[in-house]
Design an enzyme around this catalytic site. Structure first.
Site, PDB file in Angstrom:
ATOM      1  N   HIS A   1      45.519  27.734  52.634  1.00 11.83           N
ATOM      2  CA  HIS A   1      46.898  27.594  52.156  1.00 11.83           C
ATOM      3  C   HIS A   1      47.589  26.317  52.601  1.00 11.83           C
ATOM      4  O   HIS A   1      48.655  26.000  52.124  1.00 11.83           O
ATOM      5  CB  HIS A   1      47.739  28.787  52.612  1.00 11.83           C
ATOM      6  CG  HIS A   1      48.119  28.722  54.060  1.00 11.83           C
ATOM      7  ND1 HIS A   1      47.304  29.184  55.047  1.00 11.83           N
ATOM      8  CD2 HIS A   1      49.203  28.218  54.676  1.00 11.83           C
ATOM      9  CE1 HIS A   1      47.871  28.988  56.210  1.00 11.83           C
ATOM     10  NE2 HIS A   1      49.019  28.390  56.029  1.00 11.83           N
TER      11      HIS A   1
HETATM   12  C1  UD1 Z   1      54.062  28.727  55.753  1.00 10.69           C
HETATM   13  C2  UD1 Z   1      54.101  27.904  57.045  1.00 10.69           C
HETATM   14  C3  UD1 Z   1      52.706  27.861  57.678  1.00 10.69           C
HETATM   15  C4  UD1 Z   1      52.115  29.263  57.831  1.00 10.69           C
HETATM   16  C5  UD1 Z   1      52.124  29.938  56.455  1.00 10.69           C
HETATM   17  C6  UD1 Z   1      51.544  31.341  56.474  1.00 10.69           C
HETATM   18  C7  UD1 Z   1      55.759  26.084  56.967  1.00 10.69           C
HETATM   19  C8  UD1 Z   1      55.929  24.619  56.886  1.00 10.69           C
HETATM   20  N1  UD1 Z   1      54.504  26.539  56.778  1.00 10.69           N
HETATM   21  O1  UD1 Z   1      53.237  28.000  54.827  1.00 10.69           O
HETATM   22  O2  UD1 Z   1      52.795  27.243  58.951  1.00 10.69           O
HETATM   23  O3  UD1 Z   1      50.792  29.167  58.298  1.00 10.69           O
HETATM   24  O4  UD1 Z   1      53.492  29.999  56.001  1.00 10.69           O
HETATM   25  O5  UD1 Z   1      51.445  31.831  55.162  1.00 10.69           O
HETATM   26  O6  UD1 Z   1      56.694  26.792  57.215  1.00 10.69           O
HETATM   27  N2  UD1 Z   1      55.236  31.773  48.068  1.00 10.69           N
HETATM   28  C9  UD1 Z   1      55.302  32.900  47.262  1.00 10.69           C
HETATM   29  N3  UD1 Z   1      55.635  34.075  47.866  1.00 10.69           N
HETATM   30  C10 UD1 Z   1      55.927  34.173  49.191  1.00 10.69           C
HETATM   31  C11 UD1 Z   1      55.874  33.015  49.956  1.00 10.69           C
HETATM   32  C12 UD1 Z   1      55.519  31.826  49.397  1.00 10.69           C
HETATM   33  O7  UD1 Z   1      55.038  32.862  46.077  1.00 10.69           O
HETATM   34  O8  UD1 Z   1      56.225  35.285  49.661  1.00 10.69           O
HETATM   35  C13 UD1 Z   1      54.830  30.499  47.432  1.00 10.69           C
HETATM   36  C14 UD1 Z   1      55.968  29.632  46.991  1.00 10.69           C
HETATM   37  O9  UD1 Z   1      55.649  29.067  45.755  1.00 10.69           O
HETATM   38  C15 UD1 Z   1      56.031  28.546  48.036  1.00 10.69           C
HETATM   39  C16 UD1 Z   1      54.583  28.449  48.494  1.00 10.69           C
HETATM   40  O10 UD1 Z   1      54.054  29.772  48.354  1.00 10.69           O
HETATM   41  O11 UD1 Z   1      56.532  27.353  47.525  1.00 10.69           O
HETATM   42  C17 UD1 Z   1      54.416  28.028  49.899  1.00 10.69           C
HETATM   43  O12 UD1 Z   1      55.227  28.809  50.795  1.00 10.69           O
HETATM   44  P1  UD1 Z   1      55.954  28.102  52.051  1.00 10.69           P
HETATM   45  O13 UD1 Z   1      56.791  29.073  52.777  1.00 10.69           O
HETATM   46  O14 UD1 Z   1      56.622  26.868  51.587  1.00 10.69           O
HETATM   47  O15 UD1 Z   1      54.754  27.634  52.969  1.00 10.69           O
HETATM   48  P2  UD1 Z   1      53.368  28.290  53.269  1.00 10.69           P
HETATM   49  O16 UD1 Z   1      52.332  27.489  52.575  1.00 10.69           O
HETATM   50  O17 UD1 Z   1      53.357  29.771  53.033  1.00 10.69           O
END
Ligand code: UD1
Length: 361
Positions: A204
């Site tokens: 991820h």
């Molecule tokens: C975040 C953390 C990372 C952690 C990871 C665990 C930061 C910078 N990164 O990364 O350290 O290891 O979480 O998962 O904070 N999304 C959904 N549903 C959700 C959550 C996210 O669809 O419930 C999608 C969204 O399109 C979002 C993307 O996933 O833009 C990424 O989510 P984001 O919270 O930005 O960062 P992670 O990659 O999850």
């Protein structure tokens, strides 16, 4: 003493669990504030249910966005919440955007901040998590370091006086859940049999998912694995592959939904090994004595590599060969503590709390 824990992303729901357990029924008040960074049921709600966490006392709804937008929204929404709660301690975990925003909001309001999982470094400044960790460590008043290496790192940055070595808070959860799921039927993606050797994989990190060539290379490397790969697809991976036309149903790959934490621990125990770019999973694999292959150029959890249980694989083309390596000898080392971290943290916070009764009073 009133403690406010700020959580928002999947790993933080696991990290806060032992603190909830240690504070339940104590004389201290504990309020969990959920920023809403992760909002899907499988990325958030199931963790609260499975780990017996009380529902968050405060729920913000910041959702997704660029780093600046997400961090900024959390900051803006936290200020009035912290002003109203007026905690003795604000506790933040790890390295997410919720972590840095929580620490920054609190420190600017002159509220004491404690950072759990302090002092970890990848020395890769391209990772958003690395910037979050460094900034949070330097903003916080008390630093709870999980390892001796983290203690040394904090000392080298002039932060020794704020540092307490307490072990890793996730050790306790991993061990508790391991015992809970013993003998449980595995929940695996379609096409993975629990009776045949299989691998568990997650991907991820932005460094892996945001570069199309790298992402395609990783998917191809995993598809050539010697065993079926239970690929537990994070929303970011799902969305990037869909946008780039990368097929996750190829070769050894068996994609499925992300798992709740007990099912994840059970899957790792049932597997022959893990392939990941997650920090937490590298360590869980070590604690559960399954070998890990980390598709990154570096790791914050260097002990897993030093002890032979984790191998870094910067080039995805090397994956198939690396996955054939021999299983290491069982390890009796405890670089991440033995599972009493949360109680140690509560003890330090009580001792240092501005509202703690004066010794001898
Ligand atoms: C975040 C953390 C990372 C952690 C990871 C665990 C930061 C910078 N990164 O990364 O350290 O290891 O979480 O998962 O904070 N999304 C959904 N549903 C959700 C959550 C996210 O669809 O419930 C999608 C969204 O399109 C979002 C993307 O996933 O833009 C990424 O989510 P984001 O919270 O930005 O960062 P992670 O990659 O999850």
């Amino acid at each position: 003493m009133r403690i406010v824990s700020i959580v928002g992303a999947r790993p933080e729901f696991i990290q806060v669990a032992p603190l909830c357990w240690a504070l339940q029924g104590s004389e201290h008040e504990h309020v969990v504030v959920h920023t809403g960074q992760h909002y899907d049921r499988l990325m958030s709600d199931v963790f609260f249910a499975d780990l017996r966490l009380p529902a968050p006392g405060v729920m913000l709804g910041v959702g997704s966005g660029s780093h600046g937008v997400q961090t900024g929204r959390i900051l803006a929404e936290l200020d009035p919440v912290l002003a109203e709660l007026a905690p003795d301690w604000v506790v933040v975990f790890g390295d997410t955007n919720s972590t840095i925003a929580g620490a920054l909001s609190a420190v600017k309001m002159h509220l004491p901040v404690a950072h759990i999982e302090a002092g970890l470094r990848s020395f890769n400044r391209v990772m958003p998590e690395e910037i979050n960790r460094i900034m949070t460590d330097h903003a916080a008043d008390v630093l709870f370091a999980p390892t001796e290496g983290a203690v040394r790192q904090l000392a080298s940055e002039g932060l020794a006086e704020r540092t307490h070595l307490v072990g890793d808070i996730k050790t306790e959860v991993t061990y508790a859940v391991r015992d809970l799921v013993a003998g449980r039927r595995l929940q695996l993606p379609e096409g993975v049999s629990p009776d045949e050797p299989f691998l568990v994989a997650t991907l991820h990190r932005a460094e892996n998912t945001d570069d199309p060539q790298r992402l395609a290379g990783l998917v191809e490397g995993l598809a050539r694995a010697p065993h079926p790969v239970a690929l537990l697809v994070h929303p970011r991976l799902r969305d990037r592959c869909a946008a780039l036309g990368i097929d996750l149903h190829q070769g050894a790959l068996r994609p499925g939904e992300p798992l709740d934490y007990p099912s994840m621990v059970a899957a790792v125990i049932g597997s022959v090994g893990v392939v990941t770019d997650s920090g937490g999973l590298q360590k869980e694999a070590f604690l559960l004595q399954r070998q890990c292959t980390t598709v990154r150029t570096e790791t914050e959890w260097v002990e897993t590599v030093d002890l032979g249980w984790n191998v870094l694989c910067p080039d995805p083309a090397d994956l198939p060969k690396l996955l054939e390596r021999a299983v290491p000898e069982p390890s009796t080392a405890h670089p991440y503590g033995t599972g009493d971290t949360a109680q140690q943290i509560v003890d330090v916070l009580s001792r240092l709390s501005p509202s703690a009764p004066h010794p001898g009073s």
